[in-house]
Write a protein that holds these residues in place. Structure first.
Motif, PDB file in Angstrom:
ATOM      1  N   HIS A   1       0.817  -1.218   0.000  1.00 13.43           N
ATOM      2  CA  HIS A   1       0.000   0.000   0.000  1.00 13.43           C
ATOM      3  C   HIS A   1       0.849   1.266   0.000  1.00 13.43           C
ATOM      4  CE1 HIS A   1      -3.474  -2.565   0.725  1.00 13.43           C
ATOM      5  NE2 HIS A   1      -2.802  -3.141   1.717  1.00 13.43           N
ATOM      6  N   ARG A   2       1.996   1.187  -0.677  1.00  8.93           N
ATOM      7  CA  ARG A   2       2.857   2.367  -0.746  1.00  8.93           C
ATOM      8  C   ARG A   2       2.344   3.349  -1.797  1.00  8.93           C
ATOM      9  NH1 ARG A   2       5.364  -1.805  -3.388  1.00  8.93           N
ATOM     10  NH2 ARG A   2       6.382  -1.323  -5.413  1.00  8.93           N
ATOM     11  N   LYS A   3       2.758   4.553  -1.661  1.00  7.59           N
ATOM     12  CA  LYS A   3       2.265   5.633  -2.520  1.00  7.59           C
ATOM     13  C   LYS A   3       2.648   5.430  -3.977  1.00  7.59           C
ATOM     14  CE  LYS A   3       2.193  10.671  -2.934  1.00  7.59           C
ATOM     15  NZ  LYS A   3       2.673  11.957  -2.374  1.00  7.59           N
ATOM     16  N   SER A   4       3.855   4.819  -4.195  1.00  4.24           N
ATOM     17  CA  SER A   4       4.320   4.631  -5.578  1.00  4.24           C
ATOM     18  C   SER A   4       3.405   3.699  -6.374  1.00  4.24           C
ATOM     19  CB  SER A   4       5.747   4.086  -5.582  1.00  4.24           C
ATOM     20  OG  SER A   4       5.803   2.824  -4.938  1.00  4.24           O
ATOM     21  N   ARG A   5       2.589   2.905  -5.689  1.00  2.91           N
ATOM     22  CA  ARG A   5       1.648   2.012  -6.350  1.00  2.91           C
ATOM     23  C   ARG A   5       0.260   2.640  -6.449  1.00  2.91           C
ATOM     24  NH1 ARG A   5       2.042  -4.197  -4.609  1.00  2.91           N
ATOM     25  NH2 ARG A   5       0.605  -4.212  -6.403  1.00  2.91           N
ATOM     26  N   GLY A   6       0.178   3.900  -6.052  1.00  3.27           N
ATOM     27  CA  GLY A   6      -1.083   4.612  -6.172  1.00  3.27           C
ATOM     28  C   GLY A   6      -2.058   4.347  -5.049  1.00  3.27           C
ATOM     29  N   ALA A   7      -1.582   3.739  -3.948  1.00  4.85           N
ATOM     30  CA  ALA A   7      -2.480   3.457  -2.828  1.00  4.85           C
ATOM     31  C   ALA A   7      -2.854   4.744  -2.114  1.00  4.85           C
ATOM     32  CB  ALA A   7      -1.818   2.495  -1.858  1.00  4.85           C
ATOM     33  N   GLU A   8      -4.066   4.807  -1.663  1.00  3.88           N
ATOM     34  CA  GLU A   8      -4.554   5.959  -0.910  1.00  3.88           C
ATOM     35  C   GLU A   8      -5.009   5.495   0.474  1.00  3.88           C
ATOM     36  OE1 GLU A   8      -7.541   8.135  -2.937  1.00  3.88           O
ATOM     37  OE2 GLU A   8      -6.324   8.461  -4.743  1.00  3.88           O
ATOM     38  N   ALA A   9      -4.602   6.254   1.448  1.00  3.08           N
ATOM     39  CA  ALA A   9      -4.929   5.889   2.831  1.00  3.08           C
ATOM     40  C   ALA A   9      -6.411   6.023   3.098  1.00  3.08           C
ATOM     41  CB  ALA A   9      -4.151   6.782   3.795  1.00  3.08           C
ATOM     42  N   SER A  10      -6.932   5.073   3.892  1.00  4.56           N
ATOM     43  CA  SER A  10      -8.327   5.149   4.298  1.00  4.56           C
ATOM     44  C   SER A  10      -8.465   6.176   5.422  1.00  4.56           C
ATOM     45  CB  SER A  10      -8.817   3.787   4.787  1.00  4.56           C
ATOM     46  OG  SER A  10      -8.733   2.832   3.744  1.00  4.56           O
ATOM     47  N   HIS A  11      -9.618   6.785   5.491  1.00  5.49           N
ATOM     48  CA  HIS A  11      -9.855   7.798   6.523  1.00  5.49           C
ATOM     49  C   HIS A  11     -11.010   7.348   7.405  1.00  5.49           C
ATOM     50  CE1 HIS A  11      -7.123  10.714   4.645  1.00  5.49           C
ATOM     51  NE2 HIS A  11      -7.609  10.278   3.486  1.00  5.49           N
ATOM     52  N   PHE A  12     -10.670   6.998   8.662  1.00  7.02           N
ATOM     53  CA  PHE A  12     -11.717   6.645   9.617  1.00  7.02           C
ATOM     54  C   PHE A  12     -11.202   6.977  11.026  1.00  7.02           C
ATOM     55  CE2 PHE A  12      -9.103   2.915   8.947  1.00  7.02           C
ATOM     56  CZ  PHE A  12      -8.834   2.459  10.227  1.00  7.02           C
ATOM     57  N   HIS A  13     -12.121   7.214  11.924  1.00  8.36           N
ATOM     58  CA  HIS A  13     -11.766   7.639  13.274  1.00  8.36           C
ATOM     59  C   HIS A  13     -11.800   6.496  14.284  1.00  8.36           C
ATOM     60  CE1 HIS A  13     -11.645  11.879  12.183  1.00  8.36           C
ATOM     61  NE2 HIS A  13     -12.792  11.706  11.533  1.00  8.36           N
ATOM     62  N   GLU A  14     -12.619   5.516  14.081  1.00  8.75           N
ATOM     63  CA  GLU A  14     -12.716   4.426  15.038  1.00  8.75           C
ATOM     64  C   GLU A  14     -13.293   3.197  14.357  1.00  8.75           C
ATOM     65  OE1 GLU A  14     -17.061   5.415  16.993  1.00  8.75           O
ATOM     66  OE2 GLU A  14     -15.281   6.279  17.915  1.00  8.75           O
ATOM     67  N   SER A  15     -12.968   2.050  14.973  1.00 10.75           N
ATOM     68  CA  SER A  15     -13.503   0.787  14.478  1.00 10.75           C
ATOM     69  C   SER A  15     -13.709  -0.126  15.688  1.00 10.75           C
ATOM     70  CB  SER A  15     -12.549   0.134  13.475  1.00 10.75           C
ATOM     71  OG  SER A  15     -12.989  -1.178  13.165  1.00 10.75           O
ATOM     72  N   VAL A  16     -14.943  -0.388  15.995  1.00 12.84           N
ATOM     73  CA  VAL A  16     -15.258  -1.217  17.154  1.00 12.84           C
ATOM     74  C   VAL A  16     -14.664  -2.614  16.989  1.00 12.84           C
ATOM     75  CG1 VAL A  16     -17.123  -2.267  18.494  1.00 12.84           C
ATOM     76  CG2 VAL A  16     -17.364   0.072  17.642  1.00 12.84           C
ATOM     77  N   LYS A  17     -14.711  -3.156  15.779  1.00 12.53           N
ATOM     78  CA  LYS A  17     -14.183  -4.494  15.538  1.00 12.53           C
ATOM     79  C   LYS A  17     -12.682  -4.567  15.808  1.00 12.53           C
ATOM     80  CE  LYS A  17     -17.653  -5.821  12.091  1.00 12.53           C
ATOM     81  NZ  LYS A  17     -17.892  -6.232  10.683  1.00 12.53           N
ATOM     82  N   LEU A  18     -11.948  -3.551  15.295  1.00 10.11           N
ATOM     83  CA  LEU A  18     -10.500  -3.540  15.520  1.00 10.11           C
ATOM     84  C   LEU A  18     -10.168  -3.367  17.001  1.00 10.11           C
ATOM     85  CD1 LEU A  18      -8.986  -1.463  12.568  1.00 10.11           C
ATOM     86  CD2 LEU A  18      -8.631  -3.877  13.070  1.00 10.11           C
ATOM     87  N   GLU A  19     -10.895  -2.483  17.683  1.00  6.55           N
ATOM     88  CA  GLU A  19     -10.632  -2.260  19.099  1.00  6.55           C
ATOM     89  C   GLU A  19     -10.900  -3.514  19.913  1.00  6.55           C
ATOM     90  OE1 GLU A  19     -12.880   1.128  20.257  1.00  6.55           O
ATOM     91  OE2 GLU A  19     -11.628   2.550  19.159  1.00  6.55           O
ATOM     92  N   LEU A  20     -11.962  -4.230  19.590  1.00 12.21           N
ATOM     93  CA  LEU A  20     -12.236  -5.490  20.266  1.00 12.21           C
ATOM     94  C   LEU A  20     -11.160  -6.522  19.954  1.00 12.21           C
ATOM     95  CD1 LEU A  20     -16.115  -5.822  19.775  1.00 12.21           C
ATOM     96  CD2 LEU A  20     -14.898  -5.407  21.913  1.00 12.21           C
TER      97      LEU A  20
END
Length: 378
Positions: free
Chosen positions: A74-93
């Protein structure tokens, strides 16, 4: 912007792998790993250590692997764009529950081993271990046997390059702690002055020796052998000269050794009744002074200004003999008590030597019975 290609990534992973492998391969030769020891509990501690180590390695590989793969894919040279989110209950759990489950899983074997380590009940033999600056006293409870173990004279010569350094440099003592094989031996560890730590890795025993407090530990050695350790606490300037040597022998050999030590104690008590000549006291006192006193008060008796008082011209050595007896036997003003460390003959001899050496020339002498009477009269 830093660009990561496949070749760089491969070199990175290979470097990390080689470093880890070389560390593991050299653990035995360079002693980078824990000592496995010779007792069942020491082997269990080692097994627990390696289990936790492998779990940590697996977690490290998963976490850093995910990081490196994510950075690569997901590096920039491959054109990847970062996701934008503030929280994720699933990840926190996920990052809360998974580590908690891992810790719980690790707690079970750790608790089992710790319970065994602290189970000092039903011991076959109790030994009181007392730390002094800088030696150990061993007292076999109920056996009428006790003695001090000091750094061996050979090691002292090696320190000042009088002899070549041996294989067990700074790890030899003049007396060894004897224990029987196949028996549960409980160690009661304390200190007479500052904090020490009684540590023998092969036996999986390490307990702090704290003044006024007793810590307990135990071991059971199934096969005869010789095991070395050291004080593991910074206890003063000679901390590095405070080794431990434990020898496991068969119960028959141990009983014979106990009988011999009792005979030696009886001989010491009998020797305290004799009257020695001035020359005998002076000669033996000089030997005791050189082995026990000269490190602080110096071979010439002039001491170290501001640190250790001189014996030459000392008001103590040239004053009342009772005060001199009290200082040697009970200590005081920074001097440790030597009443238990010296036999009555040795104490009488070294006091006689100090009162007549280094120009003091008091002309008097102390007999062993004077030391015995002083102790009894306290």
């Amino acid at each position: 912007m830093l660009s990561i290609n496949k070749r760089s990534l491969a070199l990175l992973f290979s470097g990390v792998s080689l470093t880890l492998l070389s560390t593991l391969a050299g653990a035995g030769e360079w002693q980078l790993n824990m000592t496995e020891g010779v007792t069942s509990i020491s082997k269990e501690v080692y097994g627990l250590h390696m289990l936790i180590f492998y779990i940590c390695c697996a977690i490290g590989v998963l976490v850093f692997g995910a990081m490196f793969i994510s950075m690569y894919l997901h590096r920039k040279s491959r054109g990847a764009e970062a996701s934008h989110f503030h929280e994720s209950v699933k990840l926190e759990l996920l990052w809360t529950i998974v580590p908690a489950l891992i810790l719980i899983g690790m707690a079970f074997p750790a608790t089992k081993t710790l319970t065994k380590i602290y189970d000092t009940d039903n011991a076959d033999l109790d030994i009181l271990v007392t730390g002094y600056q800088w030696k150990w006293k061993y007292e076999y409870i109920g056996q009428d046997v006790s003695f001090f173990a000091n750094l061996s004279d050979a090691s002292k010569a090696e320190i000042f390059n009088g002899e070549a350094k041996s294989e067990h440099y700074l790890l030899d003592t003049d007396k060894v702690l004897m224990i029987p094989t196949g028996k549960k031996v409980r160690f009661l560890v304390t200190s007479a002055d500052v904090i020490h730590s009684w540590w023998v890795a092969d036996l999986a025993v390490k307990r702090d020796a704290i003044p006024g407090y007793i810590n307990e530990s135990w071991t059971r050695v199934d096969e005869p052998g010789l095991f070395r350790g050291q004080c593991a606490e910074l206890c003063g300037k000679d901390h590095g000269f405070m080794p431990i040597v434990v020898k496991a022998v068969t119960p028959e050999e141990f009983d014979a050794w106990l009988a011999q030590k009792r005979e030696e104690a009886a001989a010491i008590a009998e020797a305290a009744k004799q009257t020695l000549s001035f020359d005998e006291l002076y000669a033996q006192g000089e030997a005791v002074y050189n082995s026990q006193c000269s490190a602080c008060h110096q071979p010439d008796g002039k001491g170290i200004a501001g640190t250790f008082p001189a014996i030459a011209g000392s008001p103590l050595a040239m004053g009342d003999v009772v005060g001199h007896l009290d200082r040697v036997i009970n200590g005081g003003q920074g001097m440790p008590p030597f009443g238990e460390q010296l036999t009555p003959v040795e104490a009488a001899a070294v006091i006689t030597f100090q009162r007549n050496a280094f120009g003091n020339n008091m002309g008097d002498q102390v007999q062993p019975i004077d030391v015995v009477n002083f102790k009894q009269g306290q």
